[in-house]
Design a protein around this motif. Structure first.
Motif, PDB file in Angstrom:
ATOM      1  N   ALA A 153       0.836  -1.209   0.000  1.00  0.00           N
ATOM      2  CA  ALA A 153       0.000   0.000   0.000  1.00  0.00           C
ATOM      3  C   ALA A 153       0.866   1.253   0.000  1.00  0.00           C
ATOM      4  O   ALA A 153       0.576   2.226  -0.725  1.00  0.00           O
ATOM      5  N   VAL A 154       1.934   1.246   0.795  1.00  0.00           N
ATOM      6  CA  VAL A 154       2.816   2.414   0.854  1.00  0.00           C
ATOM      7  C   VAL A 154       3.507   2.629  -0.487  1.00  0.00           C
ATOM      8  O   VAL A 154       3.612   3.754  -0.983  1.00  0.00           O
ATOM      9  N   VAL A 155       3.973   1.533  -1.089  1.00  0.00           N
ATOM     10  CA  VAL A 155       4.637   1.622  -2.395  1.00  0.00           C
ATOM     11  C   VAL A 155       3.679   2.183  -3.455  1.00  0.00           C
ATOM     12  O   VAL A 155       4.066   3.013  -4.290  1.00  0.00           O
ATOM     13  N   ALA A 156       2.419   1.761  -3.393  1.00  0.00           N
ATOM     14  CA  ALA A 156       1.442   2.174  -4.402  1.00  0.00           C
ATOM     15  C   ALA A 156       1.130   3.663  -4.335  1.00  0.00           C
ATOM     16  O   ALA A 156       0.935   4.314  -5.368  1.00  0.00           O
ATOM     17  N   ILE A 157       1.079   4.235  -3.130  1.00  0.00           N
ATOM     18  CA  ILE A 157       0.668   5.643  -3.018  1.00  0.00           C
ATOM     19  C   ILE A 157       1.829   6.618  -3.154  1.00  0.00           C
ATOM     20  O   ILE A 157       1.602   7.800  -3.432  1.00  0.00           O
ATOM     21  N   TYR A 158       3.066   6.141  -3.023  1.00  0.00           N
ATOM     22  CA  TYR A 158       4.196   7.079  -3.005  1.00  0.00           C
ATOM     23  C   TYR A 158       4.245   8.015  -4.214  1.00  0.00           C
ATOM     24  O   TYR A 158       4.437   9.235  -4.040  1.00  0.00           O
ATOM     25  N   PRO A 159       4.090   7.531  -5.460  1.00  0.00           N
ATOM     26  CA  PRO A 159       4.251   8.457  -6.594  1.00  0.00           C
ATOM     27  C   PRO A 159       3.279   9.634  -6.580  1.00  0.00           C
ATOM     28  O   PRO A 159       3.547  10.662  -7.218  1.00  0.00           O
ATOM     29  N   PHE A 160       2.162   9.503  -5.862  1.00  0.00           N
ATOM     30  CA  PHE A 160       1.168  10.579  -5.841  1.00  0.00           C
ATOM     31  C   PHE A 160       1.451  11.627  -4.777  1.00  0.00           C
ATOM     32  O   PHE A 160       0.868  12.712  -4.800  1.00  0.00           O
ATOM     33  N   MET A 161       2.312  11.331  -3.822  1.00  0.00           N
ATOM     34  CA  MET A 161       2.495  12.194  -2.665  1.00  0.00           C
ATOM     35  C   MET A 161       3.114  13.538  -3.010  1.00  0.00           C
ATOM     36  O   MET A 161       2.808  14.551  -2.389  1.00  0.00           O
ATOM     37  N   LYS A 162       4.005  13.557  -4.013  1.00  0.00           N
ATOM     38  CA  LYS A 162       4.648  14.827  -4.354  1.00  0.00           C
ATOM     39  C   LYS A 162       3.683  15.814  -5.003  1.00  0.00           C
ATOM     40  O   LYS A 162       4.031  16.989  -5.157  1.00  0.00           O
ATOM     41  N   ARG A 163       2.496  15.355  -5.351  1.00  0.00           N
ATOM     42  CA  ARG A 163       1.458  16.249  -5.850  1.00  0.00           C
ATOM     43  C   ARG A 163       0.638  16.851  -4.708  1.00  0.00           C
ATOM     44  O   ARG A 163      -0.119  17.802  -4.913  1.00  0.00           O
ATOM     45  N   ILE A 164       0.779  16.274  -3.506  1.00  0.00           N
ATOM     46  CA  ILE A 164      -0.105  16.606  -2.398  1.00  0.00           C
ATOM     47  C   ILE A 164       0.606  17.331  -1.269  1.00  0.00           C
ATOM     48  O   ILE A 164       0.074  18.281  -0.691  1.00  0.00           O
ATOM     49  N   THR A 165       1.819  16.906  -0.939  1.00  0.00           N
ATOM     50  CA  THR A 165       2.499  17.384   0.255  1.00  0.00           C
ATOM     51  C   THR A 165       3.960  17.718  -0.025  1.00  0.00           C
ATOM     52  O   THR A 165       4.567  17.137  -0.935  1.00  0.00           O
ATOM     53  N   TYR A 166       4.489  18.651   0.769  1.00  0.00           N
ATOM     54  CA  TYR A 166       5.913  18.951   0.694  1.00  0.00           C
ATOM     55  C   TYR A 166       6.751  17.903   1.416  1.00  0.00           C
ATOM     56  O   TYR A 166       7.979  18.030   1.457  1.00  0.00           O
ATOM     57  N   TRP A 167       6.110  16.875   1.958  1.00  0.00           N
ATOM     58  CA  TRP A 167       6.806  15.819   2.689  1.00  0.00           C
ATOM     59  C   TRP A 167       6.673  14.452   2.009  1.00  0.00           C
ATOM     60  O   TRP A 167       6.470  13.441   2.691  1.00  0.00           O
ATOM     61  N   PRO A 168       6.815  14.347   0.692  1.00  0.00           N
ATOM     62  CA  PRO A 168       6.749  13.010   0.076  1.00  0.00           C
ATOM     63  C   PRO A 168       7.892  12.118   0.555  1.00  0.00           C
ATOM     64  O   PRO A 168       7.791  10.887   0.508  1.00  0.00           O
ATOM     65  N   GLN A 169       8.973  12.736   1.046  1.00  0.00           N
ATOM     66  CA  GLN A 169      10.107  11.953   1.539  1.00  0.00           C
ATOM     67  C   GLN A 169       9.732  11.097   2.754  1.00  0.00           C
ATOM     68  O   GLN A 169      10.363  10.065   2.996  1.00  0.00           O
ATOM     69  N   ILE A 170       8.716  11.511   3.507  1.00  0.00           N
ATOM     70  CA  ILE A 170       8.260  10.671   4.618  1.00  0.00           C
ATOM     71  C   ILE A 170       7.679   9.370   4.083  1.00  0.00           C
ATOM     72  O   ILE A 170       7.989   8.277   4.586  1.00  0.00           O
ATOM     73  N   VAL A 171       6.855   9.471   3.040  1.00  0.00           N
ATOM     74  CA  VAL A 171       6.251   8.267   2.471  1.00  0.00           C
ATOM     75  C   VAL A 171       7.322   7.403   1.821  1.00  0.00           C
ATOM     76  O   VAL A 171       7.301   6.168   1.921  1.00  0.00           O
ATOM     77  N   LEU A 172       8.284   8.044   1.156  1.00  0.00           N
ATOM     78  CA  LEU A 172       9.410   7.271   0.617  1.00  0.00           C
ATOM     79  C   LEU A 172      10.159   6.569   1.741  1.00  0.00           C
ATOM     80  O   LEU A 172      10.564   5.412   1.600  1.00  0.00           O
ATOM     81  N   GLY A 173      10.335   7.264   2.864  1.00  0.00           N
ATOM     82  CA  GLY A 173      10.994   6.655   4.007  1.00  0.00           C
ATOM     83  C   GLY A 173      10.243   5.444   4.520  1.00  0.00           C
ATOM     84  O   GLY A 173      10.846   4.413   4.849  1.00  0.00           O
ATOM     85  N   LEU A 174       8.919   5.543   4.578  1.00  0.00           N
ATOM     86  CA  LEU A 174       8.107   4.403   5.011  1.00  0.00           C
ATOM     87  C   LEU A 174       8.309   3.211   4.076  1.00  0.00           C
ATOM     88  O   LEU A 174       8.395   2.060   4.524  1.00  0.00           O
ATOM     89  N   ALA A 175       8.380   3.491   2.766  1.00  0.00           N
ATOM     90  CA  ALA A 175       8.522   2.414   1.782  1.00  0.00           C
ATOM     91  C   ALA A 175       9.942   1.858   1.747  1.00  0.00           C
ATOM     92  O   ALA A 175      10.152   0.642   1.800  1.00  0.00           O
ATOM     93  N   PHE A 176      10.934   2.759   1.663  1.00  0.00           N
ATOM     94  CA  PHE A 176      12.323   2.313   1.488  1.00  0.00           C
ATOM     95  C   PHE A 176      12.912   1.709   2.764  1.00  0.00           C
ATOM     96  O   PHE A 176      13.919   1.005   2.698  1.00  0.00           O
ATOM     97  N   SER A 177      12.307   1.997   3.895  1.00  0.00           N
ATOM     98  CA  SER A 177      12.800   1.447   5.162  1.00  0.00           C
ATOM     99  C   SER A 177      12.101   0.153   5.543  1.00  0.00           C
ATOM    100  O   SER A 177      12.448  -0.437   6.576  1.00  0.00           O
ATOM    101  N   TRP A 178      11.131  -0.294   4.759  1.00  0.00           N
ATOM    102  CA  TRP A 178      10.324  -1.438   5.152  1.00  0.00           C
ATOM    103  C   TRP A 178      11.173  -2.681   5.427  1.00  0.00           C
ATOM    104  O   TRP A 178      10.834  -3.509   6.273  1.00  0.00           O
ATOM    105  N   GLY A 179      12.274  -2.793   4.721  1.00  0.00           N
ATOM    106  CA  GLY A 179      13.155  -3.931   4.944  1.00  0.00           C
ATOM    107  C   GLY A 179      13.653  -4.027   6.374  1.00  0.00           C
ATOM    108  O   GLY A 179      14.016  -5.124   6.845  1.00  0.00           O
ATOM    109  N   ALA A 180      13.686  -2.893   7.095  1.00  0.00           N
ATOM    110  CA  ALA A 180      14.103  -2.918   8.498  1.00  0.00           C
ATOM    111  C   ALA A 180      13.166  -3.760   9.343  1.00  0.00           C
ATOM    112  O   ALA A 180      13.537  -4.219  10.422  1.00  0.00           O
ATOM    113  N   LEU A 181      11.946  -3.961   8.848  1.00  0.00           N
ATOM    114  CA  LEU A 181      10.960  -4.791   9.543  1.00  0.00           C
ATOM    115  C   LEU A 181      10.999  -6.242   9.083  1.00  0.00           C
ATOM    116  O   LEU A 181      10.266  -7.075   9.620  1.00  0.00           O
TER     117      LEU A 181
END
Length: 307
Positions: A145-173
């Motif tokens: 779900a996080v991976v799917a929504i990431y490309p849209f975040m830069k159209r909505i918020t100045y913090w798309p890097q947070i969503v990228l962080g959620l996706a790219f850090s998932w391996g830590a789990l």
């Protein structure tokens, strides 16, 4: 097709895709970012960190099979994620100097061909995921779900890097349940630290596109922070060091791990001291250097687990 034909603007010159790969495969390898593998490495490293802290907790080296599986899976899913991102952003990419040479906006592949290729990569990632235990499989599916929504975040918020962080850090789990078939606090703290790390390094990356993004209405932390980038990087990198360090100590990390954390912290501090947000080439170099920082820390985790 010559080696340079179709080359993507931000790919390193002389990469093996442009120089050695069969011409028919090059657009697809470019979609999967095999000409720019740094993103795959940065997706992989939190997976390996999670295996590393699990190894420190178990006082044993991580499974080599798990290390290999995460390597293959990270490259497959990074490719699928980038292909999805390029499909969503194909109109925007055509308006940005650095991205208009990507395979879809430049006409090297059609959107339909890219979509089929994305499915193939995702199926490879699924085949890798199914090699793990049930807890790891469920954790992996939860990331979609996080991976799917990431490309849209830069159209909505100045913090798309947070969503990228959620996706790219998932391996830590992922590495912890792969080892223990459960998710415990050290993995969650590691995840939080990795998110801070991703926000910082992707802010550095986003400064390459700052002017183009401003013109076409794309948002990013680079535009949000602007001249405050250096202190904000210091805040997020400090958060990464403190949280990742806490995760390692919670997992039983000792002196070797702490030395590795210090080396990691020094590397991140060097990036903060060096950055020139008006020099795109330097921003790209600093961004890429995070692979080395992450691998230094993983090596320390392995040594700590072994000794």
């Amino acid at each position: 097709m010559s080696g340079g034909a179709g080359r993507v603007a931000d790919a390193a010159r002389g990469n093996w895709v442009d120089g050695l790969a069969p011409a028919v495969t090059r657009p697809y390898l470019r979609l999967a970012r095999f000409d720019r593998p740094i993103g795959s490495w940065l997706l992989l490293i939190p997976c390996w960190w999670s295996l590393g802290i699990a190894g420190m907790h178990a006082r044993a080296l991580p499974s080599l099979w798990h290390i290999v599986l995460f390597f293959v899976g990270a490259f497959a899913m990074r490719g699928a994620g980038c292909t999805w991102n390029d499909l969503v952003d194909r109109d925007l990419d055509g308006k940005v100097e650095r991205t208009r040479s990507r395979p879809i906006p430049s006409g090297q592949v059609t959107a339909r061909q890219a979509a089929i290729f994305m499915v193939v990569q995702a199926l490879l990632g699924l085949a890798v995921l199914l090699q793990f235990n049930r807890a790891t499989i469920l954790c992996g599916f939860a990331s979609l779900a996080v991976v799917a929504i990431y490309p849209f975040m830069k159209r909505i918020t100045y913090w798309p890097q947070i969503v990228l962080g959620l996706a790219f850090s998932w391996g830590a789990l992922m590495g912890w349940p792969a080892t223990f078939a459960r998710l415990d606090a050290p993995a969650l703290v590691l995840y939080a630290g990795s998110i801070c790390w991703v926000i910082a390094y992707d802010t550095i990356y986003a400064h390459q596109d700052r002017e183009d993004d401003l013109l076409i209405g794309i948002k990013s932390t680079a535009l949000l922070f602007q001249e405050r980038t250096r202190p904000m990087l210091a805040v997020f990198y400090a958060g990464a060091v403190l949280l990742i360090g806490a995760a390692g100590i919670m997992a039983g990390g000792g002196a070797i791990f702490i030395v590795g954390m210090l080396a990691f912290a020094v590397h991140l501090g060097w990036q903060v001291a060096r950055i020139d947000i008006d020099d795109p080439a330097q921003c790209l170099t600093l961004f890429r250097s995070n692979r080395d920082a992450g691998l230094i820390l993983f090596a320390a985790m392995l040594l700590d687990a072994a000794f």
